[in-house]
Scaffold this motif. Structure first.
Motif, PDB file in Angstrom:
ATOM      1  N   ARG A  54      -5.889 -10.387  -0.911  1.00 15.03           N
ATOM      2  CA  ARG A  54      -4.845  -9.156  -0.694  1.00 15.03           C
ATOM      3  C   ARG A  54      -4.811  -8.554  -1.780  1.00 15.03           C
ATOM      4  O   ARG A  54      -4.948  -7.061  -1.852  1.00 15.03           O
ATOM      5  CB  ARG A  54      -3.298  -9.681  -0.356  1.00 15.03           C
ATOM      6  N   GLN A  55      -4.991  -8.991  -3.133  1.00 15.24           N
ATOM      7  CA  GLN A  55      -5.198  -8.053  -4.446  1.00 15.24           C
ATOM      8  C   GLN A  55      -6.322  -7.166  -4.438  1.00 15.24           C
ATOM      9  O   GLN A  55      -6.340  -6.023  -4.554  1.00 15.24           O
ATOM     10  CB  GLN A  55      -5.188  -8.942  -5.734  1.00 15.24           C
ATOM     11  N   PHE A  56      -7.396  -7.828  -4.067  1.00 10.67           N
ATOM     12  CA  PHE A  56      -8.816  -7.027  -3.894  1.00 10.67           C
ATOM     13  C   PHE A  56      -8.661  -6.114  -2.817  1.00 10.67           C
ATOM     14  O   PHE A  56      -9.041  -4.815  -3.208  1.00 10.67           O
ATOM     15  CB  PHE A  56     -10.025  -8.103  -3.247  1.00 10.67           C
ATOM     16  N   VAL A  57      -8.215  -6.278  -1.785  1.00  9.96           N
ATOM     17  CA  VAL A  57      -8.040  -5.059  -0.659  1.00  9.96           C
ATOM     18  C   VAL A  57      -7.030  -3.874  -1.187  1.00  9.96           C
ATOM     19  O   VAL A  57      -7.163  -2.810  -1.088  1.00  9.96           O
ATOM     20  CB  VAL A  57      -7.399  -5.663   0.716  1.00  9.96           C
ATOM     21  N   ASN A  58      -5.902  -4.226  -1.841  1.00 11.05           N
ATOM     22  CA  ASN A  58      -4.831  -3.534  -2.688  1.00 11.05           C
ATOM     23  C   ASN A  58      -5.691  -2.387  -3.515  1.00 11.05           C
ATOM     24  O   ASN A  58      -5.518  -1.335  -3.804  1.00 11.05           O
ATOM     25  CB  ASN A  58      -3.726  -3.680  -3.147  1.00 11.05           C
ATOM     26  N   VAL A  59      -6.656  -3.168  -4.184  1.00 12.76           N
ATOM     27  CA  VAL A  59      -7.305  -2.451  -5.206  1.00 12.76           C
ATOM     28  C   VAL A  59      -8.279  -1.249  -4.565  1.00 12.76           C
ATOM     29  O   VAL A  59      -8.340  -0.219  -4.938  1.00 12.76           O
ATOM     30  CB  VAL A  59      -8.040  -3.242  -6.365  1.00 12.76           C
ATOM     31  N   VAL A  60      -9.084  -2.013  -3.576  1.00  8.23           N
ATOM     32  CA  VAL A  60      -9.909  -0.965  -2.608  1.00  8.23           C
ATOM     33  C   VAL A  60      -9.220   0.327  -2.099  1.00  8.23           C
ATOM     34  O   VAL A  60      -9.470   1.314  -2.300  1.00  8.23           O
ATOM     35  CB  VAL A  60     -10.740  -1.904  -1.953  1.00  8.23           C
ATOM     36  N   ASN A  61      -7.948  -0.008  -1.476  1.00  7.63           N
ATOM     37  CA  ASN A  61      -7.211   0.957  -0.890  1.00  7.63           C
ATOM     38  C   ASN A  61      -6.825   1.837  -1.891  1.00  7.63           C
ATOM     39  O   ASN A  61      -6.753   3.107  -1.473  1.00  7.63           O
ATOM     40  CB  ASN A  61      -5.989   0.376   0.028  1.00  7.63           C
ATOM     41  N   LYS A  62      -6.434   1.567  -2.773  1.00  4.02           N
ATOM     42  CA  LYS A  62      -5.882   2.337  -3.933  1.00  4.02           C
ATOM     43  C   LYS A  62      -7.203   3.367  -4.526  1.00  4.02           C
ATOM     44  O   LYS A  62      -6.782   4.599  -4.641  1.00  4.02           O
ATOM     45  CB  LYS A  62      -5.352   1.514  -5.022  1.00  4.02           C
ATOM     46  N   PHE A  63      -8.308   2.863  -4.683  1.00  2.00           N
ATOM     47  CA  PHE A  63      -9.323   3.392  -5.196  1.00  2.00           C
ATOM     48  C   PHE A  63      -9.808   4.626  -3.923  1.00  2.00           C
ATOM     49  O   PHE A  63      -9.934   5.869  -4.398  1.00  2.00           O
ATOM     50  CB  PHE A  63     -10.578   2.484  -5.215  1.00  2.00           C
ATOM     51  N   LEU A  64      -9.611   4.033  -2.758  1.00  2.00           N
ATOM     52  CA  LEU A  64     -10.045   5.079  -1.634  1.00  2.00           C
ATOM     53  C   LEU A  64      -9.141   6.295  -1.308  1.00  2.00           C
ATOM     54  O   LEU A  64      -9.277   7.274  -1.345  1.00  2.00           O
ATOM     55  CB  LEU A  64     -10.044   4.328  -0.313  1.00  2.00           C
ATOM     56  N   LYS A  65      -7.714   5.910  -1.864  1.00  2.00           N
ATOM     57  CA  LYS A  65      -6.838   7.018  -1.702  1.00  2.00           C
ATOM     58  C   LYS A  65      -6.944   8.006  -2.859  1.00  2.00           C
ATOM     59  O   LYS A  65      -6.906   9.064  -2.606  1.00  2.00           O
ATOM     60  CB  LYS A  65      -5.404   6.317  -1.738  1.00  2.00           C
ATOM     61  N   MET A  66      -7.332   7.419  -4.053  1.00  5.73           N
ATOM     62  CA  MET A  66      -7.848   8.375  -5.353  1.00  5.73           C
ATOM     63  C   MET A  66      -8.913   9.196  -4.961  1.00  5.73           C
ATOM     64  O   MET A  66      -8.810  10.600  -5.235  1.00  5.73           O
ATOM     65  CB  MET A  66      -7.931   7.294  -6.475  1.00  5.73           C
ATOM     66  N   ALA A  67      -9.914   8.506  -4.451  1.00  9.81           N
ATOM     67  CA  ALA A  67     -11.201   9.290  -3.874  1.00  9.81           C
ATOM     68  C   ALA A  67     -10.846  10.540  -2.965  1.00  9.81           C
ATOM     69  O   ALA A  67     -11.362  11.522  -3.053  1.00  9.81           O
ATOM     70  CB  ALA A  67     -12.120   8.505  -3.420  1.00  9.81           C
ATOM     71  N   ASP A  68      -9.998  10.279  -2.013  1.00  6.76           N
ATOM     72  CA  ASP A  68      -9.551  11.237  -0.875  1.00  6.76           C
ATOM     73  C   ASP A  68      -8.768  12.149  -1.476  1.00  6.76           C
ATOM     74  O   ASP A  68      -8.911  13.495  -1.159  1.00  6.76           O
ATOM     75  CB  ASP A  68      -8.723  10.583   0.302  1.00  6.76           C
ATOM     76  N   GLY A  69      -8.125  12.233  -2.650  1.00  8.78           N
ATOM     77  CA  GLY A  69      -7.287  13.188  -3.370  1.00  8.78           C
ATOM     78  C   GLY A  69      -8.256  14.203  -4.108  1.00  8.78           C
ATOM     79  O   GLY A  69      -7.800  15.281  -4.350  1.00  8.78           O
ATOM     80  N   ASP A  70      -9.279  13.768  -4.351  1.00  6.21           N
ATOM     81  CA  ASP A  70     -10.224  14.601  -5.041  1.00  6.21           C
ATOM     82  C   ASP A  70     -10.899  15.828  -4.396  1.00  6.21           C
ATOM     83  O   ASP A  70     -11.136  15.596  -3.013  1.00  6.21           O
ATOM     84  CB  ASP A  70     -11.511  13.964  -5.814  1.00  6.21           C
TER      85      ASP A  70
END
Length: 70
Positions: A54-70
């Motif tokens: 779950r921690q790994f999935v949360n980090v990946v999701n957070k990264f993807l949200k940051m990438a979408d914001g750019d």
């Protein structure tokens, strides 16, 4: 006092073997204390097992949200 049947193990037990639950008919939980404890132990083990995933999935999701914001 009458005996109550646990919905999990199916055994007929003394009402003192059931936790109080004010929203249930009769004021008692539908599972006996022993079954509740057993279920909690299994759930705790599963939580520990999948916590890292779950921690790994949360980090990946957070990264993807940051990438979408750019």
């Amino acid at each position: 006092m009458s005996r109550k049947i646990c919905i999990h193990c199916g055994k007929r037990k003394n009402p003192k073997s059931f936790a109080k639950h004010k929203n249930r008919t009769g004021g008692l939980d539908s599972r006996c204390k022993k079954c509740v404890k057993k279920h909690a132990k299994i759930r705790q083990g599963l939580h520990k097992k999948f916590q890292k995933k779950r921690q790994f999935v949360n980090v990946v999701n957070k990264f993807l949200k940051m990438a979408d914001g750019d």
